[in-house]
Design an enzyme around this catalytic site. Structure first.
Site, PDB file in Angstrom:
ATOM      1  N   ARG A  36       0.822  -1.210   0.000  1.00 34.73           N
ATOM      2  CA  ARG A  36       0.000   0.000   0.000  1.00 34.73           C
ATOM      3  C   ARG A  36       0.862   1.268   0.000  1.00 34.73           C
ATOM      4  NH1 ARG A  36      -5.250  -1.825   3.654  1.00 34.73           N
ATOM      5  NH2 ARG A  36      -6.502  -2.340   1.813  1.00 34.73           N
ATOM      6  N   LYS A 202     -18.559 -17.115   1.781  1.00 32.28           N
ATOM      7  CA  LYS A 202     -19.988 -17.037   2.079  1.00 32.28           C
ATOM      8  C   LYS A 202     -20.810 -16.300   1.035  1.00 32.28           C
ATOM      9  CE  LYS A 202     -19.599 -16.712   7.100  1.00 32.28           C
ATOM     10  NZ  LYS A 202     -19.659 -15.592   8.071  1.00 32.28           N
ATOM     11  N   GLY A 352      -9.987  -8.695  -0.775  1.00 28.52           N
ATOM     12  CA  GLY A 352      -8.709  -8.820  -0.075  1.00 28.52           C
ATOM     13  C   GLY A 352      -8.077 -10.190  -0.221  1.00 28.52           C
ATOM     14  N   GLY A 375     -12.662  -4.117   0.992  1.00 31.38           N
ATOM     15  CA  GLY A 375     -14.052  -3.726   1.247  1.00 31.38           C
ATOM     16  C   GLY A 375     -14.559  -2.709   0.244  1.00 31.38           C
TER      17      GLY A 375
HETATM   18  P1  ADP Z   1     -12.337 -11.932  -0.652  1.00 32.91           P
HETATM   19  O1  ADP Z   1     -11.596 -11.409   0.552  1.00 32.91           O
HETATM   20  O2  ADP Z   1     -11.465 -12.021  -1.862  1.00 32.91           O
HETATM   21  O3  ADP Z   1     -13.599 -11.153  -0.906  1.00 32.91           O
HETATM   22  P2  ADP Z   1     -13.644 -13.978   0.902  1.00 32.91           P
HETATM   23  O4  ADP Z   1     -13.230 -13.279   2.147  1.00 32.91           O
HETATM   24  O5  ADP Z   1     -15.071 -13.959   0.551  1.00 32.91           O
HETATM   25  O6  ADP Z   1     -12.773 -13.439  -0.345  1.00 32.91           O
HETATM   26  O7  ADP Z   1     -13.254 -15.522   0.984  1.00 32.91           O
HETATM   27  C1  ADP Z   1     -11.960 -15.987   1.203  1.00 32.91           C
HETATM   28  C2  ADP Z   1     -11.953 -17.232   2.007  1.00 32.91           C
HETATM   29  O8  ADP Z   1     -12.845 -18.202   1.503  1.00 32.91           O
HETATM   30  C3  ADP Z   1     -10.592 -17.873   2.007  1.00 32.91           C
HETATM   31  O9  ADP Z   1     -10.035 -17.782   3.298  1.00 32.91           O
HETATM   32  C4  ADP Z   1     -10.868 -19.334   1.615  1.00 32.91           C
HETATM   33  O10 ADP Z   1     -10.157 -20.277   2.402  1.00 32.91           O
HETATM   34  C5  ADP Z   1     -12.350 -19.468   1.864  1.00 32.91           C
HETATM   35  N1  ADP Z   1     -12.948 -20.541   1.056  1.00 32.91           N
HETATM   36  C6  ADP Z   1     -12.913 -20.701  -0.266  1.00 32.91           C
HETATM   37  N2  ADP Z   1     -13.527 -21.846  -0.647  1.00 32.91           N
HETATM   38  C7  ADP Z   1     -13.962 -22.437   0.468  1.00 32.91           C
HETATM   39  C8  ADP Z   1     -14.662 -23.654   0.737  1.00 32.91           C
HETATM   40  N3  ADP Z   1     -15.023 -24.481  -0.239  1.00 32.91           N
HETATM   41  N4  ADP Z   1     -14.947 -23.939   2.032  1.00 32.91           N
HETATM   42  C9  ADP Z   1     -14.568 -23.111   3.031  1.00 32.91           C
HETATM   43  N5  ADP Z   1     -13.917 -21.958   2.840  1.00 32.91           N
HETATM   44  C10 ADP Z   1     -13.612 -21.611   1.574  1.00 32.91           C
HETATM   45 MG    MG Z   2     -11.984 -11.645   2.649  1.00 34.73          MG
END
Ligand code: ADP
Ligand code: MG
Length: 395
Positions: A36, A202, A352, A375
């Site tokens: 950053r 999620k 992130g 975010g």
């Molecule tokens: P971002 O930060 O890019 O928006 P998220 O925070 O929504 O992404 O999700 C990231 C997390 O999702 C990672 O820590 C990863 O381990 C988890 N993840 C991905 N696939 C699965 C799965 N099938 N079951 C449980 N956790 C998962």
């Molecule tokens: Mg995340």
């Protein structure tokens, strides 16, 4: 861009206030990743070259009590920035008062100082995070113009971004401009075909993103933990995989609305436990009773590759599996590879963990743009207005 950018401002001999995003990861007083700070350099260098007297500020972490201040000082950031610029960056360990005001008065053109973590103002009534009007006005009184380069905070209405901008002529920095250009154009005016890839843990975190991108994109590929709530909505077995029961109805209605625009995995890498030390299996047609789905399978990687073939814009948010464990990283690597091989496509990562995955897996330089704001990029992908951006002066 409809907003002023830093090149629209007259900076010579002006006291230029700049809100940067120096919210870097720290461990034991050491910066563990300076991305950053690096990303903030172009705007800082430009202001200094133009003969501005630069006053930098940022938040770092969350600060609610006096004890929280421990390890949250921006001093290490000032030191690192000084190394990167090859120039003295004077650090003022205050967020207001005489020492700060005197230091600003003594600044010469082309010189730079940084003041303390803006969230130190949160201890006494959340003045920074609740955008206390007096605080924004006070900070604005310290300078002649305001540059906001903190895209990572743009989804928040704080005194140090929205509050200052309400009281001064303001402009976006180059990083803010770049984030808005890439994410904004991808979502609002994409070169087609436009494919979105959504994953992560999620559904509930991503409802807005799924809904907005289902409207804008030509295809939406779903992987990661959220895929299993969609499986459940279709009556496909999910075993012990991640499920959000209260989102099954929503998933059903999204599936109905989307038709064949929404693509779900056809196979999954599974294991009996959430662990890298147990045997893995690959299953089609859902996940067996005693297993959990932790990554998309090899057929799905091929299927996603086909869907991506010829795409001109790709937005990716959310890893395809538990990429932190090597057994479940192949899906995310597969998507990285598929995107790296696309000819003449704009490829963007928002989120992130997705950005961290691309970096960790060694694909960071293969993308057109990796957003620095987790975010903020998500809210932008949802089609929401970002208050930090909205507050910047119009052209
Ligand atoms: P971002 O930060 O890019 O928006 P998220 O925070 O929504 O992404 O999700 C990231 C997390 O999702 C990672 O820590 C990863 O381990 C988890 N993840 C991905 N696939 C699965 C799965 N099938 N079951 C449980 N956790 C998962
Ligand atoms: Mg995340």
């Amino acid at each position: 861009m409809a907003k002023k950018v830093v090149t629209d401002l007259d900076l010579k001999d002006k006291v230029v206030l700049e809100r940067a995003d120096f919210n870097v990861p720290m461990k034991d007083g050491q910066i563990t990743n300076d991305n950053r700070i690096q990303a903030a350099l172009p705007t800082i260098q430009y202001i200094l070259e133009q003969g501005g007297k630069l006053v930098l500020f940022s938040h770092l972490g969350k600060v609610k009590t006096e004890e929280d201040k421990e390890g949250k000082s921006l001093r290490p950031v000032a030191e690192r920035l000084s190394e990167l610029l090859g120039k003295d960056v004077k650090f003022i360990p205050e967020t207001r008062g005489k020492e700060l005001e005197d230091a600003i008065a003594a600044l010469k053109s082309g010189e730079v100082l940084m003041f303390e973590n803006t969230r130190f103002e949160d201890i006494d009534g959340k003045k920074e995070s609740k955008n206390d009007p007096e605080l924004g006005k006070y900070w604005a009184s310290l300078g002649d113009v305001f540059v906001n380069d903190a895209f990572g905070t743009a989804h928040r209405s704080h005194a140090s971004n929205v509050g200052v901008a309400a009281n001064l002529e303001s402009a976006a920095g180059f990083l803010m401009e770049k984030e808005i250009k890439f994410i904004g154009e991808a979502v609002d005016n994409p070169k087609r075909p436009f494919v979105a890839i959504l994953g992560g843990a999620k559904v509930s975190d991503k409802i807005g993103v799924i809904e907005n991108l289902l409207e804008k994109a030509d295809k939406v590929l779903i992987g990661g933990g959220m895929a299993y709530t969609f499986y459940a909505a279709k009556g496909i077995s999910i075993g012990k995989s991640l499920l959000e029961e209260d989102k099954v109805d929503l998933a059903k209605s999204l599936l109905e609305k989307a038709g064949d625009k929404l693509v779900l995995p056809v196979d999954n890498v599974t294991a009996k436990e959430f662990s890298n030390d147990v045997p893995t299996e690959v299953h089609e047609n859902g996940v067996p009773e005693d297993q959990m789905g932790l990554d998309i399978g090899p057929k799905t990687i091929e299927q996603f590759k086909k869907e991506l073939d010829g795409a001109k814009t790709v937005v990716w948010n959310g890893p395809m599996g538990v990429f932190e464990m090597s057994n479940f990283a192949k899906g995310t690597i597969g998507v990285c590879k598929a995107l790296a091989e696309l000819d003449d496509a704009i490829t963007i990562i928002g989120g992130g963990d997705s950005a961290a995955a691309a970096q960790q897996l060694g694909y960071a330089d293969k993308f057109t743009h990796i957003s620095t704001g987790g975010g903020a990029s998500l809210e932008y992908l949802e089609g929401k207005e970002l208050p930090g951006l909205a507050a910047i002066s119009n052209k």
